[in-house]
Design an enzyme around this catalytic site. Structure first.
Site, PDB file in Angstrom:
ATOM      1  N   ASN A   1       0.896  -1.049  -0.158  1.00 13.27           N
ATOM      2  CA  ASN A   1       0.178   0.121  -0.411  1.00 13.27           C
ATOM      3  C   ASN A   1       1.196   0.890   0.273  1.00 13.27           C
ATOM      4  OD1 ASN A   1      -2.173  -1.768   0.384  1.00 13.27           O
ATOM      5  ND2 ASN A   1      -2.633  -1.576   2.849  1.00 13.27           N
ATOM      6  N   VAL A   2       0.331   2.251  -0.853  1.00 11.73           N
ATOM      7  CA  VAL A   2       0.876   3.890  -0.501  1.00 11.73           C
ATOM      8  C   VAL A   2       0.712   4.594   0.097  1.00 11.73           C
ATOM      9  CG1 VAL A   2       1.860   3.384  -3.257  1.00 11.73           C
ATOM     10  CG2 VAL A   2      -0.304   4.484  -2.290  1.00 11.73           C
TER      11      VAL A   2
ATOM     12  N   HIS B   1       5.789  -0.481  -2.838  1.00 12.57           N
ATOM     13  CA  HIS B   1       5.172   0.577  -4.268  1.00 12.57           C
ATOM     14  C   HIS B   1       5.367   2.710  -4.009  1.00 12.57           C
ATOM     15  CE1 HIS B   1       2.622  -4.165  -5.040  1.00 12.57           C
ATOM     16  NE2 HIS B   1       3.748  -3.428  -5.458  1.00 12.57           N
TER      17      HIS B   1
END
Length: 231
Positions: free
Chosen positions: A88-89, A105
């Site tokens: 997850n960003v 990511h």
């Protein structure tokens, strides 16, 4: 010495906080295909659209809070050396209080120089919008600090190192279809307990304990199993 509890998290843990995913929207954002707004080619072709997309995602992130799954992983730090590898960003793990978080990511609330990649800048809630005209203090254009589709995942080697050190390995909220993160299971040492939490779990090797639950309920059950308490 505390046991190393390594946890790999995906979109499912943030979904319960209200973070929408491409899967929810059939791979579209405002009718744009995912490759238009989240790929290296898409950024080269239309950087303004990509900046607009990430500005919108940041605005959404500011409206949500960590959920009980995020907070439950923080509580496990009392008994384990917890290391989180996330696809997850968002920054919900950090906002919940997790002390060791590795983003595979990238990070939504950061941007970086397009000329010197090591120049990375944290955005503030009052300053989240970027565009092709945005410049850093050196006058360089910036881009989202995100691993676009078609780009290498720079933190994957460190993630593999963490997994190889794990005394317990947990996967939460992922379809196990996104590589290279999905391949981390292969690096778990033989005999290491492995747990997989997802309401629609994918097929996994024998010996993996599957908890077919949403992240919040699954983490509560996991805590009971790991601490020997009834969830």
């Amino acid at each position: 010495m505390k046991k190393k509890l390594v946890i790999s998290t995906g979109a499912g843990i943030s979904a319960e906080s209200g973070i929408s995913t491409f899967r929810d929207a059939d791979g579209l954002w405002e009718q744009y295909p995912v490759m238009d707004v989240a790929s290296a080619e898409g950024f080269a072709r239309n950087p303004a659209l990509v900046h607009e997309f990430y500005n919108a995602r940041r605005k959404q992130l500011l409206t949500v809070e960590p959920n009980d799954a995020h907070r439950g992983l923080v509580e496990l730090e009392n008994d384990f050396d917890v290391m989180i590898i996330t696809q997850n960003v968002d920054n919900l793990h950090e906002r919940a209080g997790s002390s060791k978080v590795l983003h595979l990511h990238g990070e939504l609330m950061k941007i970086r120089s397009m000329k010197v990649e090591s120049r990375i800048y944290e955005l503030t809630p009052d300053n989240i919008e970027t565009s092709p005209e945005t410049r850093d203090k050196y006058g360089d254009p910036v881009r989202p600090h995100i691993v676009f589709f078609q780009e290498a995942v720079p933190n994957i080697e460190l993630a593999i190192d963490w997994v190889q050190e794990a005394d317990i390995f947990v996967v939460i909220g992922t379809s196990l279809n996104v590589y290279p993160a999905a391949g981390l299971l292969r690096y778990v040492r033989p005999g290491t307990p492995v747990y997989y939490i997802d309401p629609k779990p994918a097929a996994v090797p024998s010996g993996v304990t599957v908890l077919a639950e949403p992240a919040t309920k699954g983490v509560a059950i996991l805590k009971g199993l790991l601490l020997g308490k009834k969830a």
